[in-house]
Scaffold this motif. Structure first.
Motif, PDB file in Angstrom:
ATOM      1  N   GLN A   1      -2.915  -6.360   1.898  1.00 25.56           N
ATOM      2  CA  GLN A   1      -3.648  -5.099   2.605  1.00 25.56           C
ATOM      3  C   GLN A   1      -4.139  -3.979   1.405  1.00 25.56           C
ATOM      4  OE1 GLN A   1      -1.218  -3.683   5.829  1.00 25.56           O
ATOM      5  NE2 GLN A   1      -1.993  -5.374   7.074  1.00 25.56           N
ATOM      6  N   TRP A   2      -2.817  -4.081   0.293  1.00 25.04           N
ATOM      7  CA  TRP A   2      -2.927  -2.829  -0.645  1.00 25.04           C
ATOM      8  C   TRP A   2      -2.330  -3.255  -1.879  1.00 25.04           C
ATOM      9  CZ3 TRP A   2       0.991   0.257  -2.351  1.00 25.04           C
ATOM     10  CH2 TRP A   2       0.709   1.014  -3.072  1.00 25.04           C
TER      11      TRP A   2
ATOM     12  N   TYR B   1     -13.686  -0.826  -0.682  1.00 26.44           N
ATOM     13  CA  TYR B   1     -12.325  -0.984  -1.455  1.00 26.44           C
ATOM     14  C   TYR B   1     -12.946  -0.693  -2.901  1.00 26.44           C
ATOM     15  CZ  TYR B   1     -10.920  -3.982   2.397  1.00 26.44           C
ATOM     16  OH  TYR B   1     -10.542  -4.428   3.643  1.00 26.44           O
TER      17      TYR B   1
ATOM     18  N   THR C   1     -12.853   0.473  -6.723  1.00 26.40           N
ATOM     19  CA  THR C   1     -11.838   0.676  -7.440  1.00 26.40           C
ATOM     20  C   THR C   1     -12.140   0.794  -8.978  1.00 26.40           C
ATOM     21  OG1 THR C   1     -10.697  -0.961  -5.925  1.00 26.40           O
ATOM     22  CG2 THR C   1      -9.629  -0.626  -8.063  1.00 26.40           C
TER      23      THR C   1
ATOM     24  N   SER D   1      -8.231  -6.276  -0.741  1.00 24.62           N
ATOM     25  CA  SER D   1      -7.644  -5.073  -1.634  1.00 24.62           C
ATOM     26  C   SER D   1      -7.872  -5.583  -2.918  1.00 24.62           C
ATOM     27  CB  SER D   1      -6.096  -4.893  -1.587  1.00 24.62           C
ATOM     28  OG  SER D   1      -5.373  -6.127  -1.607  1.00 24.62           O
TER      29      SER D   1
END
Length: 325
Positions: free
Chosen positions: A10-11, A243, A245, A303
């Motif tokens: 999830q992360w 997400y 990043t 993620s």
């Protein structure tokens, strides 16, 4: 490289200049040495984890809650726990107020020097905690029934300034050493803050339109609030990134994108992991992860985390895989 895990990733986040990685799946959260993946810290007995990993690799923050005794399903306390991953002990517990409805969406971010932890919640709550002194300051109190779409915040690298979204109404900037609000930008769209471009002092934002045909990554001027599009999909086609990043140097942006690919007769939706140049918006890499099947389009990536400017880790259902630029 492929790392097999028991559940959905999830992360993920890197710390200590890429030598440590924090991973959160449905079994909890753990911190490992990278790339050996020797576990040095694990937290498995908490509910509803939202996480942040300090850049120095020493501190992990987890948003969690405790159940009331005797009332299954009733939330009693909302907590932010700050852990020393080397000593395996809690540094601080920050208890968060909440109104009638229990909020579920948090954004937790450490400052670049690992000194501050910022918490932004979907009901408008904003808290800044100094890790060393353990002093927490409530910049915003929760609202009764107003939930923002995408709570988010970023730190400016040169100064101890926090920028955060507030209830889809404004982006606010606060100087944390003095706790002085220095600017408020009114907005009329849903914005998600995800980075800071040092070369021209611009915030990197995800701008979400009324539907998935009007989304974009953009730069925002800190003083005026002017927004300049940087990355967007083809006009008239589905384009919905999640997400976002940044790479360690800020050179690249990565995101998972739901989009349509045109064919001769019609278009088909796909998921892909895309990487762009932060300054030009040029697409550097596209990795298709999910295509339409008889069961529909199922997302497999949840993620992303850059190990370096050349290595992107992709957290999937049951594994972590690597994209090398």
């Amino acid at each position: 490289m492929k790392i097999d895990l028991a559940d959905q990733v999830q992360w993920m986040a890197f710390g200590n200049r890429g030598t440590r990685i924090a991973i959160h799946d449905n079994n909890g959260v753990k911190v490992c040495e990278y790339p050996q993946l020797n576990t040095i810290f694990a937290l498995t007995d908490r509910h509803g984890l939202s996480c942040a990993f300090s850049p120095d690799g020493r501190t992990l923050a987890c948003g969690t809650y405790l159940w009331s005794e005797g009332f299954i399903g009733k939330v009693e306390r909302h907590l932010i726990e700050i852990w020393d991953v080397e000593k395996n002990e809690v540094i601080e517990r920050v208890e968060l107020p909440h109104k009638r409805e229990a909020p579920t969406s948090y954004c937790l971010v450490f400052s670049p020097d690992s000194a501050w932890l910022a918490v932004v919640r979907e009901d408008g709550l904003v808290v800044a905690t100094h890790v060393r002194t353990r002093k927490s300051t409530y910049l915003e109190q929760p609202r009764e029934r107003f939930f923002q779409s995408m709570p988010s915040c970023i730190f400016f690298r040169e100064m101890c300034i926090l920028a955060y979204t507030y209830l889809d109404e404004a982006i606010k900037l606060v100087e944390l050493d003095s706790m002085r609000r220095i600017h408020t930008l009114k907005v009329n769209n849903v914005f998600q803050l995800f980075g800071y471009r040092r070369s021209d002092a611009k915030m990197l934002v995800a701008k979400h339109g009324k539907d998935d045909y009007d989304n974009q990554f953009a730069t925002m001027d800190i003083d005026s609030g002017n927004v300049v599009p940087l990355i967007e999909g083809r006009r008239g086609y589905l384009w919905s990134p999640v997400y976002p990043t940044l790479s360690p140097s800020g050179k690249y942006i990565a995101a998972v994108v739901l989009k349509e690919t045109p064919t001769l007769l019609f278009s088909k939706p796909i998921h892909s992991v895309d990487i762009w140049d932060t300054h030009t918006g040029r697409l550097v890499s596209e990795t298709i992860t999910d295509k339409m099947t008889d069961k529909g389009l199922l997302q497999s990536v949840f993620s992303l985390a850059f190990a370096s400017d050349r290595n992107l880790l992709v957290g999937k259902r049951g594994s972590i895989e690597e994209i090398v630029l």
